[in-house]
Design a protein around this motif. Structure first.
Motif, PDB file in Angstrom:
ATOM      1  N   ILE A  56       8.426  10.635  -0.090  1.00  0.00           N
ATOM      2  CA  ILE A  56       8.063  11.223  -1.106  1.00  0.00           C
ATOM      3  C   ILE A  56       6.705  10.479  -1.736  1.00  0.00           C
ATOM      4  O   ILE A  56       5.527  11.061  -1.883  1.00  0.00           O
ATOM      5  N   LEU A  57       6.604   9.034  -1.651  1.00  0.00           N
ATOM      6  CA  LEU A  57       5.532   8.394  -1.778  1.00  0.00           C
ATOM      7  C   LEU A  57       4.287   8.662  -1.001  1.00  0.00           C
ATOM      8  O   LEU A  57       3.287   8.416  -0.882  1.00  0.00           O
ATOM      9  N   ALA A  58       4.697   8.875   0.578  1.00  0.00           N
ATOM     10  CA  ALA A  58       3.775   9.033   1.584  1.00  0.00           C
ATOM     11  C   ALA A  58       2.959  10.381   1.339  1.00  0.00           C
ATOM     12  O   ALA A  58       1.833  10.351   1.627  1.00  0.00           O
ATOM     13  N   VAL A  59       3.649  11.391   0.592  1.00  0.00           N
ATOM     14  CA  VAL A  59       2.936  12.623   0.510  1.00  0.00           C
ATOM     15  C   VAL A  59       1.962  12.225  -0.576  1.00  0.00           C
ATOM     16  O   VAL A  59       0.597  12.643  -0.499  1.00  0.00           O
ATOM     17  N   LEU A  60       2.131  11.548  -1.850  1.00  0.00           N
ATOM     18  CA  LEU A  60       1.298  11.141  -2.836  1.00  0.00           C
ATOM     19  C   LEU A  60       0.212  10.252  -2.108  1.00  0.00           C
ATOM     20  O   LEU A  60      -1.134  10.408  -2.488  1.00  0.00           O
ATOM     21  N   LEU A  74      -2.011   7.686  -9.248  1.00  0.00           N
ATOM     22  CA  LEU A  74      -1.041   6.968  -8.864  1.00  0.00           C
ATOM     23  C   LEU A  74      -0.417   5.681  -9.510  1.00  0.00           C
ATOM     24  O   LEU A  74       0.479   4.764  -9.251  1.00  0.00           O
ATOM     25  N   GLU A  75      -1.433   5.432 -10.679  1.00  0.00           N
ATOM     26  CA  GLU A  75      -0.901   4.365 -11.475  1.00  0.00           C
ATOM     27  C   GLU A  75       0.409   4.507 -12.017  1.00  0.00           C
ATOM     28  O   GLU A  75       1.167   3.641 -12.288  1.00  0.00           O
ATOM     29  N   ASP A  80       6.653   1.903  -7.957  1.00  0.00           N
ATOM     30  CA  ASP A  80       7.149   2.516  -6.996  1.00  0.00           C
ATOM     31  C   ASP A  80       6.770   2.188  -5.588  1.00  0.00           C
ATOM     32  O   ASP A  80       7.351   2.296  -4.598  1.00  0.00           O
ATOM     33  N   LEU A  81       5.267   1.984  -5.538  1.00  0.00           N
ATOM     34  CA  LEU A  81       4.680   1.830  -4.309  1.00  0.00           C
ATOM     35  C   LEU A  81       4.801   0.331  -3.957  1.00  0.00           C
ATOM     36  O   LEU A  81       5.120   0.362  -2.706  1.00  0.00           O
ATOM     37  N   GLU A  82       5.159  -0.499  -4.848  1.00  0.00           N
ATOM     38  CA  GLU A  82       5.390  -1.900  -4.498  1.00  0.00           C
ATOM     39  C   GLU A  82       6.800  -1.695  -3.995  1.00  0.00           C
ATOM     40  O   GLU A  82       6.893  -2.751  -2.965  1.00  0.00           O
ATOM     41  N   LYS A 120      -4.674  -2.611  -1.990  1.00  0.00           N
ATOM     42  CA  LYS A 120      -4.119  -4.096  -1.723  1.00  0.00           C
ATOM     43  C   LYS A 120      -2.694  -4.141  -2.591  1.00  0.00           C
ATOM     44  O   LYS A 120      -2.587  -5.098  -3.652  1.00  0.00           O
ATOM     45  N   VAL A 121      -1.775  -3.258  -2.260  1.00  0.00           N
ATOM     46  CA  VAL A 121      -0.431  -3.355  -3.075  1.00  0.00           C
ATOM     47  C   VAL A 121       0.258  -4.406  -2.709  1.00  0.00           C
ATOM     48  O   VAL A 121       0.500  -4.822  -1.501  1.00  0.00           O
ATOM     49  N   LYS A 122       0.813  -5.086  -3.690  1.00  0.00           N
ATOM     50  CA  LYS A 122       1.731  -6.165  -3.551  1.00  0.00           C
ATOM     51  C   LYS A 122       2.948  -5.638  -3.266  1.00  0.00           C
ATOM     52  O   LYS A 122       3.590  -4.564  -3.470  1.00  0.00           O
TER      53      LYS A 122
END
Length: 140
Positions: A56-60, A74-75, A80-82, A120-122
Motif C-alpha cells: 500500500i505504501l509503495a503505491v503512494l 504523504l505527511e 506509517d512510512l517510518e 531521509k525517512v527515519k
C-alpha cells in the motif's frame, strides 16, 4: 486548438481524480490492515499483513517519486512510512525475501527505498511495529 485544450484540461482533471481516489483508497486500505493486526495467529498471516502494508505504501511512494502526488499528501502517512522502514528491516532479518524470491526488501519495494532515501525517512522504534511482527517468533 480549442478542442485540444478542452480535451487536455478534461484529461488532467480525470487524472487528478484518479490519483485522489488512489490516495483515499490507500488510506482506507492501510486503516483496515492495521485493524486486522490483533487477529493474526500464524506466521503466514503476519507475513501477509506486513506485505500488504508495504504494498500500500509503495503505491503512494511510487506516485510521489514520479511527482504525481505532492510531499504534503504523504505527511498524513509519515509515521506509517517510518513503520514501513521498520517492517522492511524485520523482513530482511527474518530472511523472508529468500522465502518468496531471492531478493531483499529494498529490491522488492524499490519505490519505498527510493522514497526513504529522498526524504531521509527515519526507522520506527520496535514498539511501533504491529503486534504480530513484534511477536513473530511466538506465532505458529
Amino acid at each position: 486548438i480549442v478542442a485540444f485544450v478542452v480535451g487536455y484540461v478534461q484529461y488532467r482533471a480525470i487524472k487528478k481524480q484518479q490519483y485522489d481516489e488512489t490516495l483515499r483508497k490507500s488510506m482506507s486500505d492501510l486503516y483496515e490492515v492495521y485493524r486486522t493486526d490483533f487477529n493474526v495467529k500464524t506466521k503466514a498471516e503476519c507475513e501477509l499483513l506486513a506485505t500488504r502494508i508495504l504494498d500500500i505504501l509503495a503505491v503512494l511512494a511510487k506516485l510521489n517519486n514520479k511527482g504525481i502526488i505532492d510531499d504534503d499528501l504523504l505527511e498524513f502517512v509519515e509515521f506509517d512510512l517510518e513503520i514501513a522502514k521498520g517492517i522492511m528491516k524485520w523482513y530482511d532479518k527474518e530472511g523472508l525475501g529468500k522465502k518468496y524470491s531471492p531478493s531483499s526488501s529494498a529490491k522488492i519495494w524499490s519505490n519505498l527505498t527510493i522514497y526513504f532515501k529522498k526524504h531521509k525517512v527515519k526507522i520506527c522504534k520496535d514498539a511501533a511495529l504491529p503486534d504480530c511482527i513484534r511477536n513473530y517468533n511466538d506465532l505458529k
